[in-house]
Enzyme design. Structure first.
Site, mmCIF file in Angstrom:
data_model
loop_
_atom_site.group_PDB
_atom_site.id
_atom_site.type_symbol
_atom_site.label_atom_id
_atom_site.label_comp_id
_atom_site.label_asym_id
_atom_site.label_seq_id
_atom_site.Cartn_x
_atom_site.Cartn_y
_atom_site.Cartn_z
ATOM 1 N N LYS A 43 1.094 -1.211 -0.002
ATOM 2 C CA LYS A 43 -0.092 0.048 0.038
ATOM 3 C C LYS A 43 0.696 1.276 -0.023
ATOM 4 C CE LYS A 43 -4.138 1.550 0.792
ATOM 5 N NZ LYS A 43 -3.974 2.532 -0.479
ATOM 6 N N CYS A 128 -0.873 9.979 -7.332
ATOM 7 C CA CYS A 128 -2.768 10.513 -6.518
ATOM 8 C C CYS A 128 -4.021 11.099 -7.037
ATOM 9 C CB CYS A 128 -2.341 9.644 -5.121
ATOM 10 S SG CYS A 128 -3.203 9.842 -4.188
#
Length: 311
Positions: A43, A128
């Protein structure tokens, strides 16, 4: 048949997860390790544990998904501890994803990683699209160049960057020129297509809560964009910079097309979320059928050899 050569390593399969999917906990990472994936990525980490955006923040559709997760993760130390222990018993390198809330925090995290015993690949996420109020760094070319200049002033371990999709040839050329200045190990292309919108027509409302329903689009919707970005960077980057293809891989045919465009490794996100780790065995079986039908005995026989239509 599926042996994949990535930097100085040989993986038994080109498939892996996309960061953010099936990699939050030790249990999920162990399931990835036990699957038919060649390797896996953690992650994306922030310095401290982070809850992420409010629910609902993921919604699946027949052709893909929309999400606005907001970087939920269990913190840098949690994942570093896991990969440090695992690399003592397994020779296959792991990918460690870094995507903090600010570039200052990214630099701080990378310095900690540089000083650690981690021996795998680092993926710096410059793309992101789902943190409210935070723009995608990789759409700012000057900032991207400045960040990479600072990173490579101290970071000596194998590092690559995860990029958003680009849509203009001039932008492809600009970004390739910047990336070619640095000793990158790889480029991962693409992250989700940012700020899409999916509507529930019965409720007449958006399907996710954060950002008034806007989120990153993944799955089959984005495969043509992903293939274009993979091909562009494969043909423009230094040969020493390998490509990880991400976006719209649902079948063996999709995997074949990404490899044909020049990808060395392939990351699967939406379909892994929907199907679980059995997706890797299924896609490899489908890829094997395609390769045998075409007479290919290994990936390197066709990787990057996409043809154009000549006069």
């Amino acid at each position: 048949m599926f042996e994949t050569f990535f930097k100085n390593y040989t993986f038994q399969s080109p498939l892996m997860n996309a960061s953010g999917v099936h990699c939050m906990t030790i249990e999920e990472l162990d399931e990835m390790a036990d699957s038919k994936a060649g390797t896996f990525v953690t992650k994306s980490v922030t310095r401290q544990k982070r809850q992420g955006n409010p629910e609902p923040r993921y919604y699946g559709t027949p052709l893909g998904s929309i999400n606005s997760m907001g970087l939920p993760n269990l913190g840098f130390d949690y994942y570093l501890d896991y990969v440090s222990k695992r690399q003592k018993t397994v020779s296959q390198p792991i990918f460690f994803s870094v995507a903090s809330m600010s570039m200052e925090e990214n630099i701080e995290t990378l310095k900690k990683l540089e000083d650690s015993d981690f021996q795998g690949f680092t993926e710096l996420n410059l793309s992101c699209p789902n943190v409210a109020g935070k723009p995608q760094v990789a759409y700012d070319f000057d900032l991207t160049e400045n960040i990479l200049t600072e990173v490579f002033s101290f970071f000596t371990k194998p590092l690559g960057v995860k990029l958003p999709p680009y849509f203009d040839i001039a932008h492809f050329d600009q970004m390739a020129t910047i990336l070619n200045q640095f000793p990158l190990a790889f480029v991962n292309s693409i992250n989700s297509v940012g700020n899409g919108l999916i509507i529930d027509p019965e409720k007449e409302q958006v399907v996710i809560k954060p950002k008034e329903g806007f989120g990153g689009i993944g799955g089959q919707y984005i495969k043509p964009v992903a293939l274009a970005n993979v091909r562009v960077f494969y043909t423009r980057l230094n040969p020493s910079i390998q490509i990880i293809g991400t976006g719209g891989i649902v079948s063996g045919q999709d995997a074949f097309e990404h490899l044909l465009c020049g990808a060395s490794m392939l990351q699967i996100g939406t379909q892994l979320y929907k199907e679980g780790t059995s997706v890797f065995a299924r896609i490899l079986a489908e890829l094997e059928v395609i390769m045998k039908a075409k007479g290919y005995t290994n990936i390197e026989q066709f990787r990057g050899k996409l043809k154009t239509i000549e006069e």
